[in-house]
Design an enzyme around this catalytic site. Structure first.
Site, PDB file in Angstrom:
ATOM      1  CB  SER A  71      -0.931   0.038   1.175  1.00 27.03           C
ATOM      2  OG  SER A  71      -0.106   0.111   2.444  1.00 27.03           O
ATOM      3  CE  LYS A 103      -2.780   2.076   4.979  1.00 26.42           C
ATOM      4  NZ  LYS A 103      -2.552   1.185   3.847  1.00 26.42           N
TER       5      LYS A 103
END
Length: 318
Positions: free
Chosen positions: A120, A175
């Protein structure tokens, strides 16, 4: 399961080795290799079982508490009786106290390593990258409960953070911070908009990688700039701003408005909006909402290397 079996095997092997050593007439707990190994297994085996049934932070706190009590009993006994109180495995646990205490201090308050579990954050981070997380950057926090005790800073736009996944706090995610408290964030097929300003993107060629499922993936690569931070992002041609079915099924709908053209959110106080650099392959704030401050674990500072090989070593990311 391998952690459970390892802990179970060591827990059973420890007393067995000690008993075998005793039958052989070995009584020197310091110099006997068999007794030393047995006592070590008798300590490390239950620790692994505790990690399996609870978490590593909880297991470390229990280990620190137990070894601290044994160390304190030894210290008091030597002061009053001139000799140690512990023997056998308990003595080894007492001797380990300062080492366990040091590990706890570093792990809870200074830095902690994490292994990147997914794609990701490509191309910035790859699967298996070992990253160093600065635990001090967002406050000194109460271990396990993660409640801030002494504030030292807050996440800024563009920083990469590690946090407890809101739907399941036993999992750690990494993230990039896009929105801070009070920001209005819009995500659509054209990119990201923060407080009415479109995040600038510059094409940077193509990027290919192997997906987490083992399939080859080709994506367009862009250079983005958010505040003082410049980084690269990936967008797979032909994919929408998010998987709309997954958004509908997962998102708690707090503070956000949705449509087929995109989503718009107002970041509430004490929360952050995060997105993965690999926009077409990231389970992030678009799907499950905001990251509460109480879930923050630290800021990503560096990449030490990769578990699958020497992709790179010692890359500083701040």
């Amino acid at each position: 399961m391998s952690l459970f079996l390892s802990g179970l095997a060591l827990t059973a092997a420890g007393p067995a080795m000690v008993a075998y050593g005793r039958r052989r007439g070995e009584t020197d707990e310091v110099n006997s290799r068999l007794l030393s190994l047995g006592y070590s297994c008798a300590i490390f085996g239950p620790f692994l079982l505790l990690v399996y049934v609870a978490t590593l932070p909880s297991a470390l706190l229990v280990a620190a508490a137990v070894s601290g009590l044994l160390w304190g009993a030894d210290w008091l006994a030597k002061r009053t009786r001139g000799r140690r109180w512990t023997s056998g495995a308990a003595r080894y646990g007492s001797d380990a106290f300062l080492m366990v205490l040091g590990v706890c201090v570093v792990r809870f308050f200074v830095v902690e390593p994490f292994v990147v579990p997914s794609s990701s954050m490509r191309p910035t981070l790859s699967v298996g990258d070992v990253i160093i997380v600065d635990k001090f950057s967002y406050g000194i926090r109460l271990p396990v409960l993660n409640l801030p005790l002494i504030p030292t800073g807050q996440p800024a736009r563009g920083q990469m953070i590690v946090f407890e996944y809101p739907p399941d706090r036993s999992r750690a995610f990494v993230k990039r911070v896009i929105g801070i408290p009070g920001d209005t964030v819009r995500v659509d097929d054209s990119g990201i908009e923060i407080n009415g300003e479109r995040l600038p993107q510059a094409p940077a060629g193509s990027y290919t990688y192997t997906s987490d499922a083992g399939h080859p993936v080709a994506a367009d690569q862009f250079v983005e700039r958010l505040g003082s931070t410049s980084y690269q992002s990936l967008h797979r041609p032909g994919t929408p701003w998010a998987d709309l079915a997954a958004v509908e099924a997962l998102h708690p709908k707090n503070g956000c408005a949705f449509g087929r053209a995109g989503m718009q959110c107002i970041v509430p106080a004490g929360h952050y909006f995060v997105i993965g650099d690999n926009r077409s392959d990231s389970l992030d704030g678009r799907y499950w909402g905001f990251v509460p401050d109480s879930h923050l674990l630290g800021r990503v500072d560096a990449v030490l290397g990769n578990t699958s090989g020497p992709r790179y070593t010692g890359v500083w990311l701040r």
